[in-house]
Every structure is written in structure tokens, then in C-alpha cells.
Design a protein around this motif. Structure first.
Motif, mmCIF file in Angstrom:
data_model
loop_
_atom_site.group_PDB
_atom_site.id
_atom_site.type_symbol
_atom_site.label_atom_id
_atom_site.label_comp_id
_atom_site.label_asym_id
_atom_site.label_seq_id
_atom_site.Cartn_x
_atom_site.Cartn_y
_atom_site.Cartn_z
ATOM 1 N N MET A 1 3.985 8.645 -0.558
ATOM 2 C CA MET A 1 2.777 7.965 -1.027
ATOM 3 C C MET A 1 2.024 7.320 0.130
ATOM 4 N N PHE A 2 0.704 7.183 -0.037
ATOM 5 C CA PHE A 2 -0.091 6.461 0.945
ATOM 6 C C PHE A 2 -0.026 4.974 0.621
ATOM 7 N N GLN A 3 0.299 4.171 1.627
ATOM 8 C CA GLN A 3 0.445 2.734 1.423
ATOM 9 C C GLN A 3 -0.900 2.031 1.592
ATOM 10 N N VAL A 4 -1.196 1.097 0.680
ATOM 11 C CA VAL A 4 -2.522 0.478 0.677
ATOM 12 C C VAL A 4 -2.431 -1.039 0.574
ATOM 13 N N ILE A 5 -3.465 -1.682 1.116
ATOM 14 C CA ILE A 5 -3.755 -3.099 0.890
ATOM 15 C C ILE A 5 -5.069 -3.153 0.122
ATOM 16 N N THR A 6 -5.136 -3.988 -0.899
ATOM 17 C CA THR A 6 -6.376 -4.141 -1.662
ATOM 18 C C THR A 6 -6.953 -5.541 -1.464
ATOM 19 N N VAL A 7 -8.269 -5.615 -1.515
ATOM 20 C CA VAL A 7 -8.985 -6.896 -1.496
ATOM 21 C C VAL A 7 -9.926 -6.890 -2.687
ATOM 22 N N SER A 8 -9.744 -7.823 -3.596
ATOM 23 C CA SER A 8 -10.557 -7.859 -4.808
ATOM 24 C C SER A 8 -11.523 -9.040 -4.779
ATOM 25 N N ALA A 9 -12.552 -8.959 -5.628
ATOM 26 C CA ALA A 9 -13.574 -10.002 -5.687
ATOM 27 C C ALA A 9 -13.209 -11.128 -6.648
ATOM 28 N N SER A 10 -12.178 -10.919 -7.462
ATOM 29 C CA SER A 10 -11.753 -11.942 -8.423
ATOM 30 C C SER A 10 -10.374 -11.570 -8.943
ATOM 31 N N ALA A 11 -9.769 -12.495 -9.696
ATOM 32 C CA ALA A 11 -8.461 -12.212 -10.273
ATOM 33 C C ALA A 11 -8.550 -11.054 -11.267
ATOM 34 N N GLU A 12 -9.644 -11.023 -12.035
ATOM 35 C CA GLU A 12 -9.830 -9.934 -13.003
ATOM 36 C C GLU A 12 -9.957 -8.588 -12.287
ATOM 37 N N ARG A 13 -10.743 -8.586 -11.206
ATOM 38 C CA ARG A 13 -10.898 -7.353 -10.442
ATOM 39 C C ARG A 13 -9.581 -6.967 -9.757
ATOM 40 N N GLY A 14 -8.799 -7.965 -9.354
ATOM 41 C CA GLY A 14 -7.502 -7.682 -8.752
ATOM 42 C C GLY A 14 -6.577 -6.978 -9.729
ATOM 43 N N HIS A 15 -6.602 -7.433 -10.986
ATOM 44 C CA HIS A 15 -5.804 -6.800 -12.033
ATOM 45 C C HIS A 15 -6.237 -5.343 -12.220
ATOM 46 N N PHE A 16 -7.544 -5.114 -12.225
ATOM 47 C CA PHE A 16 -8.071 -3.760 -12.385
ATOM 48 C C PHE A 16 -7.634 -2.856 -11.223
ATOM 49 N N LEU A 17 -7.773 -3.360 -9.990
ATOM 50 C CA LEU A 17 -7.410 -2.549 -8.828
ATOM 51 C C LEU A 17 -5.915 -2.244 -8.791
ATOM 52 N N ARG A 18 -5.107 -3.218 -9.208
ATOM 53 C CA ARG A 18 -3.658 -3.014 -9.220
ATOM 54 C C ARG A 18 -3.282 -1.842 -10.119
ATOM 55 N N HIS A 19 -3.837 -1.819 -11.323
ATOM 56 C CA HIS A 19 -3.533 -0.735 -12.255
ATOM 57 C C HIS A 19 -4.162 0.587 -11.810
ATOM 58 N N LEU A 20 -5.320 0.501 -11.180
ATOM 59 C CA LEU A 20 -5.980 1.703 -10.687
ATOM 60 C C LEU A 20 -5.142 2.371 -9.602
ATOM 61 N N HIS A 22 -1.932 2.087 -9.057
ATOM 62 C CA HIS A 22 -0.707 2.627 -9.658
ATOM 63 C C HIS A 22 -0.992 3.930 -10.405
ATOM 64 N N ALA A 23 -2.129 4.007 -11.085
ATOM 65 C CA ALA A 23 -2.450 5.175 -11.917
ATOM 66 C C ALA A 23 -2.695 6.434 -11.098
ATOM 67 N N THR A 24 -3.014 6.306 -9.802
ATOM 68 C CA THR A 24 -3.234 7.506 -8.987
ATOM 69 C C THR A 24 -1.959 8.315 -8.805
ATOM 70 N N GLY A 25 -0.809 7.625 -8.818
ATOM 71 C CA GLY A 25 0.458 8.300 -8.604
ATOM 72 C C GLY A 25 0.717 8.670 -7.153
ATOM 73 N N GLN A 26 -0.257 8.374 -6.269
ATOM 74 C CA GLN A 26 -0.118 8.742 -4.862
ATOM 75 C C GLN A 26 -0.313 7.558 -3.920
ATOM 76 N N LEU A 27 -0.585 6.373 -4.473
ATOM 77 C CA LEU A 27 -0.823 5.187 -3.651
ATOM 78 C C LEU A 27 0.216 4.122 -3.970
ATOM 79 N N LEU A 28 0.727 3.490 -2.922
ATOM 80 C CA LEU A 28 1.721 2.428 -3.075
ATOM 81 C C LEU A 28 1.113 1.122 -2.599
ATOM 82 N N LEU A 29 1.026 0.150 -3.480
ATOM 83 C CA LEU A 29 0.391 -1.130 -3.176
ATOM 84 C C LEU A 29 1.340 -2.010 -2.367
ATOM 85 N N LEU A 30 0.921 -2.366 -1.147
ATOM 86 C CA LEU A 30 1.724 -3.220 -0.274
ATOM 87 C C LEU A 30 1.384 -4.696 -0.443
#
Length: 381
Positions: A1-20, A22-30
Motif C-alpha cells: 500500500m501507499f502510505q499517506v499523511i492527510t491534512v483536513s480543514a475540520s474534524a468533520e472533513r478529517g472523518h471523511f478523509l479517513r474513510h475515503l 481506507h475505502a481505496t484499498g491501496q492507501l495506508l493512513l500514517l
């Protein structure tokens, strides 16, 4: 998997990005970060983690742009994907090297596609040691050209890997009588875990060449571009040349090879049907954004009575890189014995000449002996 760091604009957006992610099946959230992001926060995240890609939420406007700037300054070689954002914000982060964007609420496939764009923009550049061979039609002898060019490069002292990307109908194991204990499909089945150890387990070594062979299994899942991307990232530091034996049609997976190859050789014969199909294959390469200056021809099974190479060039519209003579006895003897063509034959000399040109080594083809000339005459009868 490709390892990623995410930066979100809010807690709600962070929740969305986290699930997004994970749903790719090819990205691992660090690591998950949130704007506003300061220089210390960016430095700490990058000191602890080394992501393959960073995903920055640009829907927050200037704060998202600042986060992208800080991350790129801390890890300039790591690609960034921008999520959403206005045209103005995208233009500003584009100036610091952000080249891939998605909509505000992308589907997993859209995010994965953007990750591919970002990775290719950052590190999926032209590979000088990568050469792809594309048959104009079935039966053009493309696999024979690949196998013997690889063997000739090895005789010149180069370390060579051959990837049999014709997964359904590859014939390298038959041509060279090679066992397939661990196939290319088994290696790609978990591409996120590809490393030097697994590659070594799957490689078949013969004739001083390393071979990644296909099992031709009809039930094996077809790979995607990121499978071949990861494979190339592991093998490219280990070899002087990587030769790819392609299927007739380039697809969404094998496009990874043709886009990154220093040269793509279309292999055809002098017959009219083969040359017409060769023009179609070259048009398909243009469709996949392969520049015409990176494509050349290998004319296989050529005889003096056939169309001259200059005429072949004018007919197809590409430069002929190598003419491989029609020498059925030499080719038959090699395939019967499961080995490359004898380098002392006229056919073997043509492969050595081609390999020398690829490797930048001066080589003069010896004049054909009487035996070769007689065999050439009888092969036409």
C-alpha cells in the motif's frame, strides 16, 4: 500500500478523509493532521513518518494552501494531492509542485487516480534502463526478440531482468524451457508487500538473465498500474536493463511500462498485414501519451527479397532500430534445445548488434559464413 499523511480543514472533513483513504484499498493512513498547521507541526509529522504521498484538504482556502506549502518544504520530493479548493488556491499550490487534484468529496477511485497522477509527476519519470517490446500482431516473434536481446545484453556483461507482462499468452517458459515455480502473478497478488526478498523468490535465473515469468493462469486477477509501479520501484536499482515483453494491446496496467520506457519497440514482420497492424499499435501508444520520438521498429524475419528497411520506415512512419534476419534453422535449433540463439550465427549476430547499440557498445557484425548463406537460401524454399 501507499502510505499517506492527510491534512483536513475540520474534524468533520478529517472523518471523511479517513474513510475515503481506507475505502481505496491501496492507501495506508500514517497520520492525520488538521489546519491550521504550523511549521513545527509539519516538521514533527515528517520527522516521525515518511509517506509516499500527502493528501491536503484545500476546501479551507488559504490555510490548506499554507499546509501544502509547509509539507512540500519539509519533504520536497513527496507528492501532494489537493482535495477540492478554488481555482485560485489550486493555482497557488500548483506553483510549489502540487499537480494532482480531486473534487471536494471524491469517490475512492477518483482519489486513487489523483494519487497516480501525483506519483508519476513526482517520481514516475522516464527510466533510461527500461525498454518495452510490443508485438504488432500475434506471431510477430516479439518474445523471441526480447529473449535473445536480453541474452545478448547479458553476454555484454549487463545485469538484465525480463518481465513477461503478456500474462495470458506468454511463451517464454516454453521458448527457453524454463520452470515457473513462483510466477509474476503471485508477486503482483500482494504488490504492497513487494520487496527484494519476494522478487528474488519469484525470479527464474537462466542464461545469465533474471526472468519474471507468467503462469498464464486464467483465474489470476489482472494487475493495475500501481502493481507495476511498485514492482519497478523495487527492481530498477538492481538492474542495468529491464526488458518488458508486452501483450498486443496496451491496457490500464501495462501503460505503466510504456509511459516510463526510454524506448518502446514495436516488433513487426515485413508482411503487409503486420505493418498495417503495427501502425495501429503505434497510434494506440500515442493515445496513451507515449511520445512518437520514443517509439521505434524492430523488423523481424526479414529477407533480402522483402521490402527494404527504408521502405518499411516510410510505410509505417517510424525509424527502424534493428532488422532481424529470417533464419529459421537457427531459431528452430535454439527453441528445440530451450536456449537463446547461437551468437555465432547470422541471427545471433543481429541480436548482439542490437544489444550493443542499446548498451552503447561498439560492435561490427561479422560477415555471414557460407553455411549461414546456404541455410538462408534453403529456408526460403
Amino acid at each position: 500500500m501507499f502510505q499517506v499523511i492527510t491534512v483536513s480543514a475540520s474534524a468533520e472533513r478529517g472523518h471523511f478523509l479517513r474513510h475515503l483513504v481506507h475505502a481505496t484499498g491501496q492507501l495506508l493512513l500514517l497520520r492525520e493532521l488538521e489546519t491550521p498547521l504550523d511549521e513545527l507541526g509539519a516538521h514533527k509529522a515528517l520527522a516521525l513518518h515518511h509517506p509516499d504521498v500527502m493528501v491536503v484538504d484545500l476546501t479551507g482556502g488559504e490555510e490548506g494552501a499554507l499546509a501544502a506549502y509547509l509539507l512540500k518544504r519539509g519533504a520536497p520530493s513527496t507528492p501532494v494531492v489537493g482535495i477540492g479548493g478554488s481555482e485560485e488556491v489550486r493555482a497557488s499550490v500548483g506553483q510549489i509542485g502540487v499537480a494532482a487534484f480531486t473534487s471536494d468529496r471524491p469517490e475512492p477511485a477518483e482519489l486513487l487516480s489523483a494519487v497516480g497522477v501525483a506519483l508519476h509527476h513526482s517520481c514516475g519519470v522516464l527510466e533510461e534502463k527500461l525498454l518495452s517490446f510490443l508485438p504488432a500482431k500475434a506471431g510477430s516473434g516479439c518474445t523471441t526478440v526480447v529473449a535473445n536481446t536480453a541474452a545478448a545484453l547479458a553476454r555484454l556483461g549487463r545485469k538484465v531482468l525480463v518481465i513477461e507482462a503478456d500474462l495470458r499468452s506468454g511463451v517464454l517458459p516454453f521458448l527457453l524451457d524454463l520452470p515457473v515455480r513462483h510466477s509474476l502473478q503471485s508477486l503482483l497478488s500482494d504488490s504492497s508487500g513487494i520487496d527484494a526478498f519476494r522478487v528474488n523468490n519469484c525470479v527464474t535465473q537462466a542464461h545469465e538473465v533474471d526472468w519474471l515469468l507468467s503462469s498464464r493462469a486464467i483465474d489470476a486477477p489482472l494487475p493495475c498500474w500501481y502493481d507495476y509501479f511498485r514492482l519497478l520501484e523495487v527492481v530498477r536499482p538492481r538492474y542495468d536493463f529491464i526488458l518488458v515483453d508486452l501483450p498486443e494491446l496496451v491496457n490500464v496496467a501495462t501503460v505503466e511500462f510504456v509511459r516510463r520506457s526510454r524506448r518502446v519497440y514495436a516488433v513487426c514482420t515485413p508482411e503487409l498485414l503486420s505493418m498495417r497492424l503495427c501502425k495501429q499499435r503505434l497510434a494506440e501508444l500515442e493515445h496513451w501519451s507515449v511520445p512518437t520520438e520514443r517509439t521505434q521498429l524492430v523488423v523481424n524475419r526479414w529477407h533480402a527479397d522483402d521490402l527494404a528497411p527504408a521502405e518499411v520506415e516510410r510505410t509505417i512512419g517510424r525509424q527502424v532500430a534493428q532488422v532481424v534476419p529470417n533464419s529459421y534453422p537457427a531459431a528452430r535449433a535454439a527453441s528445440t534445445e530451450g536456449r537463446p540463439v547461437d551468437p555465432e550465427t547470422r541471427l545471433g549476430q543481429s541480436f548482439t548488434e542490437f544489444a550493443s547499440r542499446i548498451a552503447g557498445v561498439e560492435y561490427k557484425v561479422a560477415a555471414a559464413g557460407l553455411g549461414d548463406r546456404l541455410r538462408a537460401v534453403f529456408s526460403r524454399s
